[in-house]
Design an enzyme around this catalytic site. Sequence first.
Site, PDB file in Angstrom:
ATOM      1  N   THR A   1       0.872  -1.317  -0.042  1.00 40.17           N
ATOM      2  CA  THR A   1      -0.003   0.100   0.051  1.00 40.17           C
ATOM      3  C   THR A   1       0.895   1.078   0.056  1.00 40.17           C
ATOM      4  O   THR A   1       1.994   1.448   0.267  1.00 40.17           O
ATOM      5  CB  THR A   1      -1.000  -0.098   1.209  1.00 40.17           C
ATOM      6  OG1 THR A   1      -1.490   1.199   1.227  1.00 40.17           O
ATOM      7  CG2 THR A   1      -0.157  -0.115   2.691  1.00 40.17           C
TER       8      THR A   1
ATOM      9  N   TYR B   1      -1.773  -0.346  11.164  1.00 48.47           N
ATOM     10  CA  TYR B   1      -1.861  -0.924   9.643  1.00 48.47           C
ATOM     11  C   TYR B   1      -0.714  -0.244   8.788  1.00 48.47           C
ATOM     12  O   TYR B   1      -0.099  -1.423   8.240  1.00 48.47           O
ATOM     13  CB  TYR B   1      -3.153  -0.309   9.116  1.00 48.47           C
ATOM     14  CG  TYR B   1      -3.079  -0.610   7.465  1.00 48.47           C
ATOM     15  CD1 TYR B   1      -3.395  -1.829   6.995  1.00 48.47           C
ATOM     16  CD2 TYR B   1      -2.826   0.522   6.584  1.00 48.47           C
ATOM     17  CE1 TYR B   1      -3.604  -2.022   5.743  1.00 48.47           C
ATOM     18  CE2 TYR B   1      -3.128   0.130   5.120  1.00 48.47           C
ATOM     19  CZ  TYR B   1      -3.322  -0.973   4.719  1.00 48.47           C
ATOM     20  OH  TYR B   1      -3.514  -1.405   3.257  1.00 48.47           O
TER      21      TYR B   1
END
Length: 363
Positions: free
Chosen positions: A129, A169
Site C-alpha cells: 500500500t 496498519y
Amino acid sequence: MTGKGDHILITGGAGFVGSNLADALLREGERVIVADNFSRDGVRRNAAWLQANHGDRVRVEQVDVCDTARITPLVRQSKQVFHLAAQVAVTTSLDDPRTDLQTNVIGTFNVLEAARGMKTPPPVLFTSTNKVYGGMEDVAVDLADEAYRYTDGRPGVSEEARLDFHSPYGCSKGAADQYVHDYARIYGLPTVVFRMSCIYGTRQFGTEDQGWVAHFGRALYGREPITIYGDGFQVRDILWIDDLVDAMRRAMDRIDTVAGQVFNVGGGAPNAVTVRGVIDRLRDVTGRSVPVHTADWRPGDQRIYVSDTAKIQRVLDWKPRTSWKAGLEKLVDWLREADLESPVLARGAASVREPLAEAVGAD
C-alpha cells in the site's frame, strides 16, 4: 520459476481484487485456488459468483493465512501465488493492533516460508500500500483551484520515496512489504511488491474506511448522505480494477526479469482527482444527489497522493487504459446490474469489509 502444482493460489481470493483477478485467470483457462477466511460478509457473494461462472476450475478453500498448517500445502500445490489476504482498515488496526499484526505480518511470513521450503518455489506477488510512505509531511504541497498539488511539480511519488510507517496498519503492511522484498534478496525467492494507490471497480463493496469510491457510488444510489473527512480537495490517483489485474499478470509473466522489484501502482497523474471531483462525476452519471457533510481530517491524511508510474510503465510496458471518468461510468453500470441501488441493500452492504484499505482521507 514455478512450483510443483498446476494451480494459481490467490490468498484473499474472494475479496474485491482477488475475485476480479481470479475471474480473469479462470477465463484464460487457468485453475485457481481461492483461499479466504471469509471474515467479511461480502466475500461469500464473490466466491459464489466465481463458482457459478467457473465451476470446478475454481477451488474455494476457507483458510486463514495465520494457520501455517493449512496455508503451507496450498502454497506448495501452486505454480504462482498472489498474496492479497490482509487486515486492511486503518481504523480496525487502531482498535485491534494485535490481529492486524498477526494477519499482515505473520500471515505473509507463513506464505513466504511455505514457498522458501520448496525445491522450486513459486513466484509470489504481494499487494502492499501507499501507506508505507506515511503522511509525507516532508513533501511540500499547496492548494490551487480547489485541489492539492505537489509544490515542486513532481508527477507523483516514486519507489525511491522514504518509507515512514504510520498507524498499526501502516506498520504491519510495511513490515510485510519489506519481508517480501528481502526474501528475494536474501533467499532468492521470486517475489514482487505492488504498492497500490486507490483501486476501485466491480465486486467492491466499499465503506467509509475501505473502497471509498464504491462507497460513494452506493451511497448515491441508496440516497444516503456522504461524509468527507477533510475539505474534499485531497487528491488520489484512482485506478480501475481491470488495469490493476493487467499489471499483476504482466508482472507474473515477466517474473524472471522483475523478481525482487517494487512497483508503485496507481492511476498516475492522468487519473488524479479530488474526493469532491469523484462525487461530482458520480452525481452526473447517476443523476442523483445526496447531502454531503464534512468532518475533521483524519490523522496522517495525505493532502495528495499520486503514484509516479514511470517505473512500472518502463519495466512492464503497462499503463492504465481506463480513464477515471470512464471508470466511474463502469462502476455505476455494475451497481445497476448488482441491484445496489436499493436503500436497504445499500445499508447492508455498508458493513462489508473488502481487502483494500482506501479510506477517504486516509489512503
